[in-house]
Scaffold this motif. Structure first.
Motif, short mmCIF file in Angstrom:
data_model
loop_
_atom_site.label_atom_id
_atom_site.label_comp_id
_atom_site.label_asym_id
_atom_site.label_seq_id
_atom_site.Cartn_x
_atom_site.Cartn_y
_atom_site.Cartn_z
N PHE A 142 14.01 -8.14 2.73
CA PHE A 142 13.66 -9.51 2.38
C PHE A 142 13.79 -10.40 3.62
O PHE A 142 12.92 -11.21 3.94
N LEU A 143 14.86 -10.18 4.37
CA LEU A 143 15.09 -11.02 5.56
C LEU A 143 14.32 -10.53 6.78
O LEU A 143 14.16 -11.26 7.76
N PHE A 144 13.84 -9.33 6.74
CA PHE A 144 13.00 -8.76 7.80
C PHE A 144 11.70 -9.57 7.90
O PHE A 144 11.10 -9.70 8.95
N HIS A 145 11.29 -10.13 6.76
CA HIS A 145 10.17 -11.08 6.73
C HIS A 145 8.86 -10.51 7.21
O HIS A 145 8.09 -11.19 7.90
N LYS A 146 8.61 -9.25 6.95
CA LYS A 146 7.36 -8.67 7.38
C LYS A 146 6.75 -7.89 6.23
O LYS A 146 7.48 -7.35 5.40
N PHE A 147 5.43 -7.81 6.21
CA PHE A 147 4.77 -6.99 5.21
C PHE A 147 4.72 -5.53 5.65
O PHE A 147 4.59 -4.64 4.84
N GLU A 148 4.79 -5.31 6.96
CA GLU A 148 4.67 -3.93 7.47
C GLU A 148 6.05 -3.37 7.72
O GLU A 148 6.82 -3.91 8.51
N MET A 149 6.36 -2.28 7.03
CA MET A 149 7.68 -1.66 7.20
C MET A 149 7.69 -0.81 8.48
O MET A 149 6.63 -0.40 8.96
N PRO A 150 8.88 -0.52 9.02
CA PRO A 150 8.95 0.39 10.16
C PRO A 150 8.34 1.75 9.79
O PRO A 150 8.48 2.21 8.65
N ARG A 151 7.68 2.37 10.75
CA ARG A 151 7.06 3.67 10.50
C ARG A 151 8.12 4.69 10.04
O ARG A 151 7.86 5.49 9.16
N THR A 152 9.31 4.63 10.65
CA THR A 152 10.37 5.58 10.26
C THR A 152 10.77 5.36 8.80
O THR A 152 11.12 6.30 8.09
N GLU A 153 10.71 4.10 8.36
CA GLU A 153 11.12 3.84 6.99
C GLU A 153 10.05 4.32 6.00
O GLU A 153 10.37 4.78 4.90
N TYR A 154 8.79 4.21 6.39
CA TYR A 154 7.72 4.75 5.53
C TYR A 154 7.93 6.26 5.35
O TYR A 154 7.85 6.78 4.23
N ALA A 155 8.24 6.95 6.46
CA ALA A 155 8.46 8.40 6.39
C ALA A 155 9.66 8.70 5.48
O ALA A 155 9.62 9.65 4.68
N ALA A 166 0.85 -1.20 0.00
CA ALA A 166 0.00 0.00 0.00
C ALA A 166 0.89 1.25 0.00
O ALA A 166 0.66 2.19 0.74
N ASP A 167 1.90 1.24 -0.84
CA ASP A 167 2.75 2.43 -0.95
C ASP A 167 2.04 3.47 -1.82
O ASP A 167 0.82 3.37 -2.07
N LEU A 168 2.75 4.42 -2.34
CA LEU A 168 2.10 5.53 -3.05
C LEU A 168 1.54 5.15 -4.42
O LEU A 168 0.67 5.84 -4.95
N VAL A 169 2.05 4.08 -5.01
CA VAL A 169 1.75 3.84 -6.43
C VAL A 169 1.43 2.41 -6.83
O VAL A 169 0.83 2.18 -7.89
N LYS A 224 9.65 10.79 1.93
CA LYS A 224 10.52 11.96 1.74
C LYS A 224 11.36 11.79 0.47
O LYS A 224 11.57 12.74 -0.29
N TRP A 225 11.81 10.57 0.25
CA TRP A 225 12.60 10.29 -0.98
C TRP A 225 11.76 10.60 -2.22
O TRP A 225 12.23 11.28 -3.15
N VAL A 226 10.50 10.17 -2.21
CA VAL A 226 9.64 10.44 -3.37
C VAL A 226 9.42 11.95 -3.51
O VAL A 226 9.54 12.51 -4.61
N ALA A 227 9.13 12.62 -2.39
CA ALA A 227 8.88 14.07 -2.45
C ALA A 227 10.10 14.81 -3.00
O ALA A 227 9.98 15.75 -3.80
N ASP A 228 11.29 14.36 -2.61
CA ASP A 228 12.52 15.02 -3.09
C ASP A 228 12.77 14.75 -4.58
O ASP A 228 13.37 15.55 -5.27
N LYS A 253 8.53 3.89 -10.84
CA LYS A 253 9.82 4.06 -10.16
C LYS A 253 9.63 4.55 -8.73
O LYS A 253 10.58 4.63 -7.95
N TYR A 254 8.38 4.88 -8.33
CA TYR A 254 8.14 5.41 -6.98
C TYR A 254 7.59 4.35 -6.03
O TYR A 254 6.98 4.67 -5.02
N THR A 255 7.82 3.07 -6.34
CA THR A 255 7.37 2.02 -5.41
C THR A 255 8.30 1.97 -4.20
O THR A 255 9.46 2.39 -4.26
N PHE A 256 7.77 1.39 -3.13
CA PHE A 256 8.61 1.20 -1.94
C PHE A 256 9.77 0.26 -2.25
O PHE A 256 10.89 0.46 -1.79
N LEU A 257 9.50 -0.75 -3.09
CA LEU A 257 10.58 -1.68 -3.43
C LEU A 257 11.71 -0.97 -4.16
O LEU A 257 12.89 -1.26 -3.95
N ASN A 258 11.35 -0.03 -5.01
CA ASN A 258 12.41 0.71 -5.71
C ASN A 258 13.17 1.62 -4.75
O ASN A 258 14.38 1.82 -4.89
N TYR A 259 12.46 2.16 -3.76
CA TYR A 259 13.14 2.94 -2.70
C TYR A 259 14.19 2.05 -2.02
O TYR A 259 15.34 2.44 -1.82
#
Ligand SMILES: Cc1cc2nc3c(=O)[nH]c(=O)nc-3n(C[C@H](O)[C@H](O)[C@H](O)COP(=O)(O)OP(=O)(O)OC[C@H]3O[C@@H](n4cnc5c(N)ncnc54)[C@H](O)[C@@H]3O)c2cc1C
Length: 429
Positions: free
Chosen positions: A86-99, A58-61, A103-107, A69-75
């Motif tokens: 990949f080894l984190f093995h979770k569907f939910e990313m850390p909140r800090t990483e979402y932020a 459920a990222d931006l795109v 920011k990467w996309v906005a920049d 090119k603005y997917t979370f995977l591309n980030y």
């Protein structure tokens, strides 16, 4: 003077997704403004160890274009984080990483401008004039556009009068990380609320209790500290199919549905509740009494400062019993309300249709409904949508579908395909 196709007001995840999708695949001329100095997503609540409550898909795109090119995977790819994720093995990313991803996309996007407060929008009949205060340059500039998209998000909801108390002592959860170092120096800390923010703050403080010597209290007006329903079939209400179904119900039916589905919207993530309980259990081994109060059914009514401490007046509403307690820090995790700029009411209040005095009428494609049916330059809104589009109004997973509809309508063609009828549940006949 140049006329844009679309101007976005506010750059949170919703309008940021729109900026990304329009930049990448449409001929729309767009520009987006945000009043903040730079992109920031709920910075006061990026508590270490907390995760986003939706999947990284459920990222931006991705729901519109997984090849963007603005997917979370591309980030992740760009930041050498694919293997760790990949080894984190979770569907939910850390909140800090979402932020950080946002920011990467906005920049990356050329059409996102910060330090720019939209202070007025004027309807000129066949276009809008958007008046922007570029506060860093101390310049006010007008931009013309065919359509606008209001993406001003939400603002803290504070249910008690806090005018006569210091904001260092009583503050909203959205400010938590700014005050945390100061808060934990005190002897008694109280958290109010029973949503995810309240639970995360309570748990963050609970973990620190053995290093810092404070008492911790947690009150809520709700009947309990209840778990958010995250059952898979239940989650199908957070899909475009349910939004379509909900949107065509009558206003009273929609309000009823919101009540019935409250367990899908309000509550605390099961894992946060487990962490809290387990820590309490471990700490209480041997019958040790804990410096912790946890009490639902209790409404906080008033706070005053007498001497060094705060005096809080409260009521256990089920028993109708009033009581008082002393605390040093009061953290109000009491939720948010839609953030609608003042100019909106004076400029558009009389021109549009309302469902009641606070809730404007919004059509299927997120447009306000003008009384003048010939009005063909659209005013879209991504805020204050609960009554019109249901349980998922503030859910990040549905933001892409909203943007698909806006882009397809303003371009008059299917730029991005809307995926309907792909879930297991059907909602109506
Ligand atoms: C702490 C927290 C955690 C959340 N976690 C999740 C989650 O895990 N999953 C989920 O689905 N949802 C979550 N949500 C709900 C929702 O997804 C977020 O609130 C999301 O940020 C909403 O995005 P938005 O674009 O509407 O608004 P916001 O992110 O609030 O952004 C609005 C922007 O508009 C700007 N603005 C306002 N007025 C003006 C103006 N006049 N001119 C220019 N700019 C202006 C503001 O500066 C702000 O940057 C969370 C909400 C909170 C509060």
């Amino acid at each position: 003077m140049k006329i844009y196709d679309l101007i976005g007001i506010g750059i949170g995840p919703y309008n940021l997704g729109l900026a990304a999708l329009t930049t990448e695949r449409s001929e729309l001329e767009t520009i987006f403004f945000d009043q903040n100095g730079q992109f920031a997503w709920h910075p006061g609540m990026l508590i270490e160890g907390t995760d986003l409550q939706v999947s990284f898909l459920a990222d931006l795109v991705t729901f519109a274009n997984p090849a963007s090119k603005y997917t979370f995977l591309n980030y992740l790819h760009h930041h050498d984080r694919l293997y760790p994720f990949f080894l984190f093995h979770k569907f939910e990313m850390p909140r800090t990483e979402y932020a950080a991803y946002l920011k990467w996309v906005a920049d990356e996007l050329p059409n996102c401008h910060f330090q720019s407060t939209v202070q007025d929008v004027i309807d000129h009949g066949d276009h809008y004039e958007v008046v922007v205060n570029h506060w860093k340059e101390q310049e006010v500039t007008s931009y013309l556009t065919k359509h606008v998209v209001l993406g001003t998000g939400s603002t803290p909801l504070i249910p008690i009068d806090t005018e006569n108390v210091d904001s260092e002592d009583v503050y909203h959860s959205s400010q938590y990380l700014y005050h945390k170092d100061h808060t934990i120096q005190h002897k008694h800390i109280t958290v109010v609320g029973s949503g995810q923010s309240a639970a995360e703050i309570f748990y963050d403080l609970l973990k620190l209790q053995d290093r810092y010597d404070f008492e911790l209290a947690w009150y809520t007006r709700s009947p309990g500290f209840l778990e958010l329903d995250s059952s898979k079939l239940g989650q199908e209400t957070f899909t475009p199919d349910y939004v379509n179904y909900f949107q065509q119900l009558s206003f009273p039916e929609r309000l009823d549905s919101l009540d019935h589905l409250g367990h899908l919207r309000n509550g605390i993530d099961g894992s946060t509740l487990h962490h809290i309980f387990d820590l309490l259990y471990h700490r209480s081994v041997g019958g040790k009494s804990l410096p912790v109060t946890i009490q639902p059914l209790t409404e906080i009514q008033k706070v005053t400062k007498l001497g060094k401490q705060l005096t809080v007046e409260a009521e256990q509403w089920q028993q109708g019993k009033d009581f008082q307690f002393q605390t040093d820090q009061l953290i109000l995790a009491t939720g948010y309300k839609p953030n609608i700029p003042d100019w909106f009411y004076s400029r558009f209040g009389q021109k549009i249709e309302w469902e009641d005095d606070k809730r404007y009428k919004v059509d299927q494609n997120f447009k306000l409904v003008f009384k003048d049916k010939q009005h063909d330059h659209h005013f879209y809104t991504l805020t204050n949508l609960e009554h019109s589009h249901g349980t998922g109004a503030t859910n990040l997973g549905l933001a892409v579908d909203r943007n698909i509809r806006i882009i397809n309508e303003t371009t008059g063609k299917t730029v991005y395909e809307q995926k309907l009828g792909t879930i297991f549940t059907s909602f109506g006949l």
